[in-house]
Scaffold this motif. Structure first.
Motif, PDB file in Angstrom:
ATOM      1  N   LEU A 189      91.559   1.758 -18.762  1.00  0.00           N
ATOM      2  CA  LEU A 189      91.574   2.062 -20.191  1.00  0.00           C
ATOM      3  C   LEU A 189      90.184   2.482 -20.672  1.00  0.00           C
ATOM      4  O   LEU A 189      90.045   3.458 -21.418  1.00  0.00           O
ATOM      5  CB  LEU A 189      92.087   0.865 -20.995  1.00  0.00           C
ATOM      6  N   GLU A 190      89.159   1.767 -20.229  1.00  0.00           N
ATOM      7  CA  GLU A 190      87.792   2.121 -20.617  1.00  0.00           C
ATOM      8  C   GLU A 190      87.418   3.518 -20.104  1.00  0.00           C
ATOM      9  O   GLU A 190      86.796   4.306 -20.826  1.00  0.00           O
ATOM     10  CB  GLU A 190      86.804   1.089 -20.080  1.00  0.00           C
ATOM     11  N   LEU A 191      87.822   3.825 -18.879  1.00  0.00           N
ATOM     12  CA  LEU A 191      87.539   5.135 -18.303  1.00  0.00           C
ATOM     13  C   LEU A 191      88.244   6.245 -19.088  1.00  0.00           C
ATOM     14  O   LEU A 191      87.648   7.284 -19.405  1.00  0.00           O
ATOM     15  CB  LEU A 191      87.968   5.179 -16.840  1.00  0.00           C
ATOM     16  N   LEU A 192      89.511   6.039 -19.436  1.00  0.00           N
ATOM     17  CA  LEU A 192      90.251   7.030 -20.230  1.00  0.00           C
ATOM     18  C   LEU A 192      89.597   7.243 -21.597  1.00  0.00           C
ATOM     19  O   LEU A 192      89.470   8.380 -22.058  1.00  0.00           O
ATOM     20  CB  LEU A 192      91.700   6.595 -20.415  1.00  0.00           C
ATOM     21  N   ARG A 193      89.181   6.160 -22.229  1.00  0.00           N
ATOM     22  CA  ARG A 193      88.544   6.284 -23.544  1.00  0.00           C
ATOM     23  C   ARG A 193      87.215   7.016 -23.444  1.00  0.00           C
ATOM     24  O   ARG A 193      86.900   7.861 -24.287  1.00  0.00           O
ATOM     25  CB  ARG A 193      88.369   4.908 -24.186  1.00  0.00           C
ATOM     26  N   ALA A 194      86.437   6.724 -22.405  1.00  0.00           N
ATOM     27  CA  ALA A 194      85.156   7.408 -22.214  1.00  0.00           C
ATOM     28  C   ALA A 194      85.384   8.891 -21.932  1.00  0.00           C
ATOM     29  O   ALA A 194      84.693   9.755 -22.482  1.00  0.00           O
ATOM     30  CB  ALA A 194      84.375   6.752 -21.083  1.00  0.00           C
ATOM     31  N   ALA A 195      86.340   9.207 -21.086  1.00  0.00           N
ATOM     32  CA  ALA A 195      86.620  10.605 -20.742  1.00  0.00           C
ATOM     33  C   ALA A 195      87.106  11.380 -21.959  1.00  0.00           C
ATOM     34  O   ALA A 195      86.746  12.551 -22.142  1.00  0.00           O
ATOM     35  CB  ALA A 195      87.653  10.680 -19.622  1.00  0.00           C
TER      36      ALA A 195
END
Length: 138
Positions: free
Chosen positions: A4-10
């Protein structure tokens, strides 16, 4: 970072590349186990009959369902689509119609995960729905 953190950052990156950029997808919602993207139809999405090609909805559904699964994964864990089953309900004109797809996890296990997705048009009508099975890469 977690999935989830990776998707939000991307999604916050200003110069993203990939299929979402190619098709003009916009992130509508990124939550644990639930993801929504939208796009606006355009003439270059046309099939030979002059309506939106089914592959556009299939790609939108594959994206939201896969990302819903990704949102539930721990840091360093990936996934890949094993199976995608799409049901088309109605055709969509290519004249700037906004489509919104939502993917929701059904099961996230150690080696596989499943999700479901739905695409609605701007009038709230169901356009297509799908299920997926993904392999989990640990």
């Amino acid at each position: 970072m977690s999935g989830l953190e990776l998707l939000r950052a991307a999604s916050a990156m200003p110069d993203r590349a990939g299929i979402g950029t190619l098709l003009g997808m916009t992130v509508e919602e990124l939550e644990f186990g639930r993801v929504s993207f939208s796009l606006v139809t355009r003439p270059d999405f046309a099939n030979p009959l002059g309506t939106t090609h089914g592959g556009i909805c299939a790609t939108l559904l594959d994206s939201v369902m896969g990302c819903a699964i990704h949102s539930a994964l721990d840091a360093g864990v990936g996934y890949g689509t094993l199976e995608l089953k799409v049901n088309y309900i109605r055709s969509v004109p290519i004249d700037g119609r906004r489509l919104v797809a939502t993917g929701t996890t059904l099961h996230v296990g150690r080696t596989t995960a499943t999700a479901e997705g739905k695409v609605h048009d701007e009038a709230g009508r169901l356009v297509a729905h799908a299920t997926t099975t993904c392999i989990i890469h640990r």
